[in-house]
Enzyme design. Structure first.
Site, PDB file in Angstrom:
ATOM      1  N   SER A 130       8.551   0.178   1.642  1.00  0.00           N
ATOM      2  CA  SER A 130       7.282   0.798   1.237  1.00  0.00           C
ATOM      3  C   SER A 130       7.501   2.203   0.675  1.00  0.00           C
ATOM      4  O   SER A 130       8.504   2.857   0.957  1.00  0.00           O
ATOM      5  CB  SER A 130       6.366   0.888   2.463  1.00  0.00           C
ATOM      6  OG  SER A 130       5.244   1.698   2.193  1.00  0.00           O
ATOM      7  N   TYR A 154       3.467   2.771  -4.656  1.00  0.00           N
ATOM      8  CA  TYR A 154       2.035   3.022  -4.839  1.00  0.00           C
ATOM      9  C   TYR A 154       1.968   4.008  -5.994  1.00  0.00           C
ATOM     10  O   TYR A 154       2.354   5.171  -5.829  1.00  0.00           O
ATOM     11  CB  TYR A 154       1.429   3.647  -3.578  1.00  0.00           C
ATOM     12  CG  TYR A 154       1.114   2.656  -2.482  1.00  0.00           C
ATOM     13  CD1 TYR A 154       0.361   1.518  -2.732  1.00  0.00           C
ATOM     14  CD2 TYR A 154       1.545   2.873  -1.169  1.00  0.00           C
ATOM     15  CE1 TYR A 154       0.050   0.623  -1.714  1.00  0.00           C
ATOM     16  CE2 TYR A 154       1.242   1.986  -0.148  1.00  0.00           C
ATOM     17  CZ  TYR A 154       0.488   0.865  -0.433  1.00  0.00           C
ATOM     18  OH  TYR A 154       0.187  -0.022   0.563  1.00  0.00           O
ATOM     19  N   THR A 180       2.260  -2.011  -6.129  1.00  0.00           N
ATOM     20  CA  THR A 180       1.094  -2.537  -5.413  1.00  0.00           C
ATOM     21  C   THR A 180      -0.179  -2.045  -6.085  1.00  0.00           C
ATOM     22  O   THR A 180      -0.389  -0.842  -6.249  1.00  0.00           O
ATOM     23  CB  THR A 180       1.152  -2.101  -3.935  1.00  0.00           C
ATOM     24  OG1 THR A 180       2.348  -2.630  -3.366  1.00  0.00           O
ATOM     25  CG2 THR A 180      -0.048  -2.627  -3.161  1.00  0.00           C
ATOM     26  N   LYS A 261       2.158  -6.548  -7.353  1.00  0.00           N
ATOM     27  CA  LYS A 261       1.689  -7.072  -6.056  1.00  0.00           C
ATOM     28  C   LYS A 261       0.171  -6.966  -5.945  1.00  0.00           C
ATOM     29  O   LYS A 261      -0.402  -5.919  -6.267  1.00  0.00           O
ATOM     30  CB  LYS A 261       2.342  -6.275  -4.919  1.00  0.00           C
ATOM     31  CG  LYS A 261       1.936  -6.708  -3.511  1.00  0.00           C
ATOM     32  CD  LYS A 261       2.790  -6.019  -2.454  1.00  0.00           C
ATOM     33  CE  LYS A 261       2.555  -6.550  -1.057  1.00  0.00           C
ATOM     34  NZ  LYS A 261       1.531  -5.844  -0.315  1.00  0.00           N
ATOM     35  N   HIS A 285      -2.848  -8.425   0.622  1.00  0.00           N
ATOM     36  CA  HIS A 285      -2.499  -7.313   1.511  1.00  0.00           C
ATOM     37  C   HIS A 285      -2.755  -7.689   2.976  1.00  0.00           C
ATOM     38  O   HIS A 285      -3.121  -6.852   3.801  1.00  0.00           O
ATOM     39  CB  HIS A 285      -3.313  -6.067   1.133  1.00  0.00           C
ATOM     40  CG  HIS A 285      -2.579  -4.766   1.284  1.00  0.00           C
ATOM     41  ND1 HIS A 285      -2.114  -4.045   0.212  1.00  0.00           N
ATOM     42  CD2 HIS A 285      -2.221  -4.048   2.383  1.00  0.00           C
ATOM     43  CE1 HIS A 285      -1.525  -2.929   0.650  1.00  0.00           C
ATOM     44  NE2 HIS A 285      -1.575  -2.913   1.955  1.00  0.00           N
TER      45      HIS A 285
HETATM   46  C1  LIG Z   1       0.653  -2.051   8.974  1.00  0.00           C
HETATM   47  C2  LIG Z   1       0.778  -2.527   7.576  1.00  0.00           C
HETATM   48  C3  LIG Z   1       1.128  -1.622   6.575  1.00  0.00           C
HETATM   49  C4  LIG Z   1       1.282  -2.074   5.260  1.00  0.00           C
HETATM   50  N1  LIG Z   1       1.717  -1.198   4.306  1.00  0.00           N
HETATM   51  C5  LIG Z   1       1.905  -1.638   3.044  1.00  0.00           C
HETATM   52  C6  LIG Z   1       2.480  -0.780   2.077  1.00  0.00           C
HETATM   53  O1  LIG Z   1       2.851   0.354   2.362  1.00  0.00           O
HETATM   54  N2  LIG Z   1       2.613  -1.266   0.809  1.00  0.00           N
HETATM   55  C7  LIG Z   1       2.228  -2.529   0.458  1.00  0.00           C
HETATM   56  O2  LIG Z   1       2.344  -2.922  -0.691  1.00  0.00           O
HETATM   57  N3  LIG Z   1       1.731  -3.373   1.390  1.00  0.00           N
HETATM   58  C8  LIG Z   1       1.585  -2.964   2.655  1.00  0.00           C
HETATM   59  N4  LIG Z   1       1.113  -3.835   3.611  1.00  0.00           N
HETATM   60  C9  LIG Z   1       0.810  -5.226   3.227  1.00  0.00           C
HETATM   61  C10 LIG Z   1       2.046  -6.120   3.384  1.00  0.00           C
HETATM   62  O3  LIG Z   1       3.001  -5.830   2.398  1.00  0.00           O
HETATM   63  C11 LIG Z   1       1.697  -7.605   3.254  1.00  0.00           C
HETATM   64  O4  LIG Z   1       0.986  -7.806   2.054  1.00  0.00           O
HETATM   65  C12 LIG Z   1       0.877  -8.124   4.420  1.00  0.00           C
HETATM   66  O5  LIG Z   1       1.259  -7.542   5.646  1.00  0.00           O
HETATM   67  C13 LIG Z   1       1.094  -9.640   4.504  1.00  0.00           C
HETATM   68  O6  LIG Z   1       0.276 -10.190   5.436  1.00  0.00           O
HETATM   69  P1  LIG Z   1       0.720 -10.574   6.937  1.00  0.00           P
HETATM   70  O7  LIG Z   1       0.738  -9.276   7.700  1.00  0.00           O
HETATM   71  O8  LIG Z   1      -0.365 -11.493   7.317  1.00  0.00           O
HETATM   72  O9  LIG Z   1       2.099 -11.227   6.890  1.00  0.00           O
HETATM   73  C14 LIG Z   1       1.006  -3.421   4.944  1.00  0.00           C
HETATM   74  C15 LIG Z   1       0.675  -4.324   5.963  1.00  0.00           C
HETATM   75  C16 LIG Z   1       0.584  -3.899   7.266  1.00  0.00           C
HETATM   76  C17 LIG Z   1       0.272  -4.911   8.342  1.00  0.00           C
END
Ligand SMILES: Cc1cc2nc3c(=O)[nH]c(=O)nc-3n(C[C@H](O)[C@H](O)[C@H](O)COP(=O)(O)O)c2cc1C
Length: 392
Positions: A130, A154, A180, A261, A285
Site C-alpha cells: 500500500s 493512491y 487505486t 484497481k 475495496h
Molecule cells: C484495513 C484495510 C485497509 C486497506 N487499505 C487499502 C489500501 O491502502 N489501498 C488499497 O488499494 N486497498 C486497500 N484496502 C482494500 C484491499 O486492497 C482489498 O481490496 C480488500 O481488502 C479485499 O477485500 P477482503 O478484505 O474481503 O479480502 C484495504 C482493506 C482493508 C481491510
C-alpha cells in the site's frame, strides 16, 4: 513429484503425531474471532469494518455461495500446477496479497508491512504494498526476497509527488504499479466515525510521504519536528479525484505494468484498455468504500469479457481456497485476499500471514485435486453451476 500446496495438511498431521497441534486457527471464523480478541477495539473496527451497514461487504462473501464447483472424476489430477503467468512473471500460484494500509499497525511489533513482505518472500505469494505503510516502500521491497512485489498508488493531487512515489517504487524493484481509483474520497464508515477512528490523521502509516523528498520540500519543518503540519499537508494532497482525461498522465508515469484497481463496469474496462493499461483489478475495496453496491464477484464475468485477454486481478470477499478456485473459474487471472491475512498478521506476524496463505493454497490445491482440475487453465465457467438463492 514436485511439492504440492496441499501437502501442508501432511505437515500439520505429522506435527500432530508428535503432539504439536497448530497454534494458528485452521478455519476463517476462528481466525476472525481471535484477531478480534487480539487487536485493539479501534484497529479491529478499522480493519474488519466496512461502509454503511456493510451490506456490500457481506454480499462480497455470500456471492461465492451462489456458485458450486462441478467435480470431474478419472482426471488423474495427482499432480497439480497452480502457476500462472502475469506481466511476464511466472508466479507459483494465482494468489496475491491485496494492499492493506494499516498492516504496519496490525503486527505486534508495529512493523506489519515488513512482516507481510517476509511472508511473501517465504511463500512466493506476491505482495501489493500500500501507499499507506509504517515503513517506507524501499524497506518493504528489501524484505521481499525473490518474490515480486507491486506498489499500490493512491494518486495524490500533487503530480510531482505522484511521480516521485512511482520513481521510488521503480528504483526499489517493484514489478508493477497498481493505481487505486475508488478512494479519492473516504467512504461513509459508521463504525470508524463512532469511534473517531482514522489512523492517518494521527500520523500513522505515512512513512512513504514523510520519507519523500518532494513531500518534505513542501514542509516548513521536517516531519519529526512538526508531525501535525506533515499530517495537514498529507490531508491536503492525499487523493486526487481523477477523470479519464488524467489516464494518459498516469500511463506516462511508468513503463512498468500499470494496473487499475476498483474497476467493476465493462465500459470502464474498455476505456482503460484503450488508454493502454496492462491489467484490470476488479474490486470494490472489500465493501469498505461504497455500500449498496453489487458484490465484486458478480461484476467479475463482465469485467473479464470486456478485458478481452488483458489480465484481470480480483479481490473482495475471498475467505477460503474454494473461493479462490471459484474466482479463477469466473475468469480471474490472479486472486487477492485482504482481511484474512491481516488477521493472520495480527495473531502471528510473518508466520501468521504465511499460515493463512499456505492454508488458502492447500485448500485450493486439494479442491482442484479432488474435483479434477489440475491447473488454473482447466478452471473455466463450465466448471461452475449457479445455485439458487439470495445474496446479501
Ligand atoms: C484495513 C484495510 C485497509 C486497506 N487499505 C487499502 C489500501 O491502502 N489501498 C488499497 O488499494 N486497498 C486497500 N484496502 C482494500 C484491499 O486492497 C482489498 O481490496 C480488500 O481488502 C479485499 O477485500 P477482503 O478484505 O474481503 O479480502 C484495504 C482493506 C482493508 C481491510
Amino acid at each position: 513429484m514436485a511439492a504440492q500446496f496441499g501437502d501442508y495438511q501432511y505437515e500439520i498431521q505429522f506435527n500432530a503425531l508428535s503432539g504439536v497441534l497448530p497454534e494458528l486457527p485452521m478455519a476463517f471464523a476462528e481466525l476472525e474471532r481471535r484477531a478480534k480478541a487480539t487487536l485493539s477495539p479501534s484497529l479491529w473496527s478499522y480493519v474488519a469494518g466496512g461502509a454503511g451497514d456493510e451490506f456490500t461487504q457481506r454480499a462480497n462473501v455470500r456471492a461465492f455461495e451462489q456458485w458450486g464447483l462441478i467435480p470431474r472424476m478419472l482426471v488423474g489430477a495427482a499432480e497439480r500446477d497452480l502457476s500462472v503467468e502475469l506481466f511476464g512473471l511466472t508466479l507459483p500460484s494465482p494468489l496475491f496479497l491485496a494492499p492493506v494500509g494499516v498492516l504496519g499497525l496490525c503486527a505486534q511489533d508495529g512493523h506489519g508491512d515488513l512482516a507481510t513482505a517476509r511472508a511473501a518472500a517465504r511463500t512466493g505469494v506476491p505482495m501489493v504494498a500500500s501507499t499507506l505503510t509504517v515503513d517506507p516502500l524501499e524497506q518493504v521491497a528489501g524484505e521481499l526476497g525473490d518474490t515480486p512485489g507491486f506498489f499500490q498508488l493512491y494518486p495524490p493531487k500533487d503530480r510531482e509527488l505522484a511521480a516521485s512515489l512511482v520513481a521510488r517504487a521503480e528504483a526499489a524493484g517493484f514489478k508493477g504499479i497498481v493505481v487505486t481509483l475508488d478512494t479519492w474520497v473516504l467512504g461513509w464508515r459508521p463504525g470508524d466515525l463512532a469511534t473517531g477512528n482514522f489512523p492517518q490523521l494521527r500520523g500513522n502509516c505515512l512513512a512513504n510521504y514523510t520519507s519523500d523528498p518532494v513531500f518534505r520540500a513542501r514542509l516548513a519543518k521536517p516531519p519529526q519536528e512538526d508531525m501535525q503540519a506533515a499530517v495537514l499537508e498529507w490531508v491536503s494532497v492525499f487523493a486526487a479525484p481523477l477523470t479519464w482525461a488524467d489516464l494518459p498522465w498516469l500511463r506516462s508515469l511508468t513503463t512498468l505494468p500499470l494496473i487499475l484497481k476498483g474497476i467493476c463496469h465493462p465500459e470502464d474496462v474498455r476505456r482503460a484498455r484503450d488508454a493502454g493499461v496492462d491489467g484490470i483489478y476488479c474490486s470494490n475495496h472489500g465493501g469498505r468504500q461504497a455500500n449498496g453496491g453489487l458484490p465484486a464477484l458478480a461484476a467479475l464475468p463482465g469485467v473479464v469479457a470486456a478485458a478481452d485477454g488483458l489480465p484481470v486481478l480480483f479481490d473482495s470477499g475471498v475467505r477460503s481456497g474454494a473461493d479462490l478456485v471459484k474466482a479463477l473459474a469466473l475468469g480471474a487471472t490472479a486472486v487477492g485476499v485482504g482481511r484474512p491475512y491481516t488477521y493472520g498478521l495480527a495473531l502471528g506476524g510473518a508466520a501468521g500471514v504465511e499460515h493463512v496463505l499456505r492454508s488458502l493454497l492447500a485448500e485450493a490445491d486439494l479442491i482442484m485435486a479432488v474435483d479434477g482440475y489440475p491447473t488454473p487453465a482447466d478452471l473455466t465457467r463450465d466448471a461452475l453451476v449457479r445455485l439458487p438463492g439470495e445474496v446479501g
